[in-house]
Design a protein around this motif. Structure first.
Motif, PDB file in Angstrom:
ATOM      1  N   TYR A 197      -4.637   5.222   2.816  1.00  0.00           N
ATOM      2  CA  TYR A 197      -4.067   4.011   2.220  1.00  0.00           C
ATOM      3  C   TYR A 197      -4.105   2.834   3.190  1.00  0.00           C
ATOM      4  O   TYR A 197      -4.103   1.682   2.764  1.00  0.00           O
ATOM      5  N   ARG A 205       5.999  13.354   1.005  1.00  0.00           N
ATOM      6  CA  ARG A 205       4.704  12.695   1.130  1.00  0.00           C
ATOM      7  C   ARG A 205       4.735  11.698   2.289  1.00  0.00           C
ATOM      8  O   ARG A 205       5.637  10.860   2.351  1.00  0.00           O
ATOM      9  N   GLU A 262       0.482  -3.880  -6.577  1.00  0.00           N
ATOM     10  CA  GLU A 262       0.547  -2.668  -5.748  1.00  0.00           C
ATOM     11  C   GLU A 262       0.610  -3.018  -4.262  1.00  0.00           C
ATOM     12  O   GLU A 262       1.235  -2.311  -3.476  1.00  0.00           O
ATOM     13  N   ARG A 306       6.588  -0.671   1.901  1.00  0.00           N
ATOM     14  CA  ARG A 306       6.633   0.636   2.566  1.00  0.00           C
ATOM     15  C   ARG A 306       6.243   0.519   4.033  1.00  0.00           C
ATOM     16  O   ARG A 306       6.898   1.082   4.912  1.00  0.00           O
ATOM     17  N   ASP A 340       0.276  11.647  -3.227  1.00  0.00           N
ATOM     18  CA  ASP A 340       0.249  10.843  -4.447  1.00  0.00           C
ATOM     19  C   ASP A 340      -0.169  11.719  -5.634  1.00  0.00           C
ATOM     20  O   ASP A 340       0.473  11.731  -6.688  1.00  0.00           O
ATOM     21  N   ARG A 396      10.001  13.280  -3.039  1.00  0.00           N
ATOM     22  CA  ARG A 396       9.848  13.315  -4.493  1.00  0.00           C
ATOM     23  C   ARG A 396      10.275  14.671  -5.029  1.00  0.00           C
ATOM     24  O   ARG A 396       9.488  15.617  -5.051  1.00  0.00           O
ATOM     25  N   LEU A 413       4.110  -3.437  -3.035  1.00  0.00           N
ATOM     26  CA  LEU A 413       4.797  -2.168  -2.794  1.00  0.00           C
ATOM     27  C   LEU A 413       4.311  -1.539  -1.479  1.00  0.00           C
ATOM     28  O   LEU A 413       5.120  -1.045  -0.677  1.00  0.00           O
ATOM     29  N   LEU A 414       3.016  -1.586  -1.247  1.00  0.00           N
ATOM     30  CA  LEU A 414       2.477  -1.001  -0.017  1.00  0.00           C
ATOM     31  C   LEU A 414       2.995  -1.764   1.207  1.00  0.00           C
ATOM     32  O   LEU A 414       3.321  -1.167   2.231  1.00  0.00           O
TER      33      LEU A 414
HETATM   34  C1  IPM Z   1       2.968   5.898  -6.349  1.00  0.00           C
HETATM   35  C2  IPM Z   1       1.990   4.930  -6.943  1.00  0.00           C
HETATM   36  C3  IPM Z   1       1.529   3.982  -5.868  1.00  0.00           C
HETATM   37  C4  IPM Z   1       0.764   4.782  -4.843  1.00  0.00           C
HETATM   38  C5  IPM Z   1       0.734   2.760  -6.354  1.00  0.00           C
HETATM   39  C6  IPM Z   1       1.479   1.987  -7.408  1.00  0.00           C
HETATM   40  C7  IPM Z   1       0.349   1.868  -5.205  1.00  0.00           C
HETATM   41  O1  IPM Z   1       0.941   5.625  -7.546  1.00  0.00           O
HETATM   42  O2  IPM Z   1       3.991   5.436  -5.783  1.00  0.00           O
HETATM   43  O3  IPM Z   1       2.755   7.098  -6.444  1.00  0.00           O
HETATM   44  O4  IPM Z   1      -0.430   5.044  -5.006  1.00  0.00           O
HETATM   45  O5  IPM Z   1       1.363   5.143  -3.827  1.00  0.00           O
END
Ligand code: IPM
Ligand code: MG
Length: 374
Positions: A143, A136, A91, A98, A256, A108, A94-95
């Motif tokens: 976060y 979002r 995770e 971003r 989220d 979304r 991914l963070l």
């Molecule tokens: C999302 C996921 C992510 C988040 C995780 C995987 C870090 O739940 O993209 O919604 O919490 O942003």
């Protein structure tokens, strides 16, 4: 005329590689049947990157992403990395992606396809024609806020801390994206509508969010309608009467949660794409809303449509290839109308297919469009 585009493909973990294989099929088909051509860089993210490079997103991979027009991502995470340190978990990759790419707005859409109306757990009359867009905030809030961490208090107790923090510029820039999209979604008869959600009743960051959205609206977007709602009420209203919403703009954590709730109105997470965008002209990241589903990975059960639809969003928002995006979206609709279903959206009288066959059916539907056009 040929249009060349550069993409980075990050399949990631779990079902990521198998759903991305179907996107590749679509890309290959586009190259032989349209004027589009692509340079594809493929790399690892998440647990796959941790296993290969020791980090969930390497700097080299990040540079490739930044140098592309768009990044198409699968999904990250899995139980085998549960005990990895927080900053090296899938995770975290991914963070980092971003944050480093400054993708502050996450779009979304929750769209109910007519053919899938019975897949929703809500009554058909509640979800019919539903078309909500959640915007979002993605690079701020709890976060990323400081301070954060787990502290040992020395008396056998520990303290876990995360900080919710927003500054005006962060609220305004995601607000602009939401108002702008609502403006485009509006029609002659019905103004676009933005519902801004926070907890201004208990949080200062929510109070600021509400005040800044109100001021931005008055200054730049008075042709769009704006209302405010507490985020908990929004969760409730999404289940009670979802068609009251057009565009919802909210912070990182509420977004989220609310986007998962909105997603389920449509019947399957396996259908929902997303776009993460920064300043205009900078590359965006496109990924399905669903996770890596390790329980079904490698079994051909995954629904590739959310990732294919994410690729369509990339064509629309980053590559300026609106027509091709629409063609792919129509092909998805066509396949659903034919009753072709992966297990997650299976229904009576439909045909259950594998991930791979779903991709083939999609190509078949696109073939038909080309023939019709010729
Ligand atoms: C999302 C996921 C992510 C988040 C995780 C995987 C870090 O739940 O993209 O919604 O919490 O942003
Ligand atoms: Mg989530």
């Amino acid at each position: 005329m040929s249009n060349h585009h550069t993409l980075t493909i990050l399949p990631g973990d779990g079902i990521g590689p198998e759903i991305m294989a179907e996107v590749r099929k679509v890309i290959t088909w586009l190259e032989s049947n349209t004027a589009l051509s692509f340079t594809l860089h493929e790399d690892d993210i998440g647990g796959a990157a941790y296993d290969r490079y020791g980090v969930p997103l390497s700097d080299e991979t990040l540079e490739k992403c930044k140098a592309s027009e768009a990044v198409i991502m699968g999904s990250v995470g899995g139980p085998q990395w549960d005990n990895v340190d927080y900053d090296k978990r899938p995770e975290a990759g991914l963070l980092k992606l971003r944050k480093e790419m400054e993708l502050f707005a996450n779009l979304r859409p929750a769209l109910v396809f007519d053919a899938l109306i019975d897949a929703s757990t809500l009554k058909p009359e509640i979800v019919k024609g539903l078309d909500i867009l959640i915007v979002r905030e993605l690079t701020g809030g709890v976060y990323f806020g400081q301070p954060r961490g787990i502290e040992d208090l020395g008396n056998g107790q520990r303290r876990g801390v995360n900080t919710q923090v927003y500054e005006t510029y962060e609220i305004e820039r995601v607000g602009r994206v939401a108002f702008d999209l609502a403006r485009k979604r509006g029609t002659k008869d019905k103004k676009g509508h933005v519902m801004s959600c926070e907890k201004a009743n208990v949080m200062e960051s929510g109070k600021l969010w509400r005040e800044d959205m109100t001021a931005l609206h008055a200054a730049e977007f008075s042709d769009v309608a704006l209302d405010h709602m507490y985020a908990d009420n929004c969760a409730m209203q999404l289940l009670r009467n979802p068609s009251q919403f057009d565009v919802i703009v909210t912070d990182n954590l509420f977004g989220d949660l609310l986007s998962d709730a909105a997603a389920m109105l449509t019947g399957s997470l396996g259908m929902l794409p997303s776009a993460s965008l920064g300043e205009t002209g900078k590359p965006g990241v496109y990924e399905p809303v669903h996770g890596s589903a390790p329980d079904i990975a490698g079994q051909g059960k995954a629904n590739p449509l959310a990732t294919v639809l994410s690729f369509a969003m990339a064509l629309r928002y980053s590559l300026n290839e609106d027509e091709t995006a629409t063609m792919i979206e129509n092909a998805v609709q066509n396949v659903l109308e034919q009753g072709i279903r992966t297990p997650d959206i299976m229904a009576v009288d439909c045909t259950e297919v594998t991930t791979d066959s779903m991709g083939n059916a999609l190509i078949g539907a696109m073939e038909k469009t080309i023939k019709r056009a010729a």
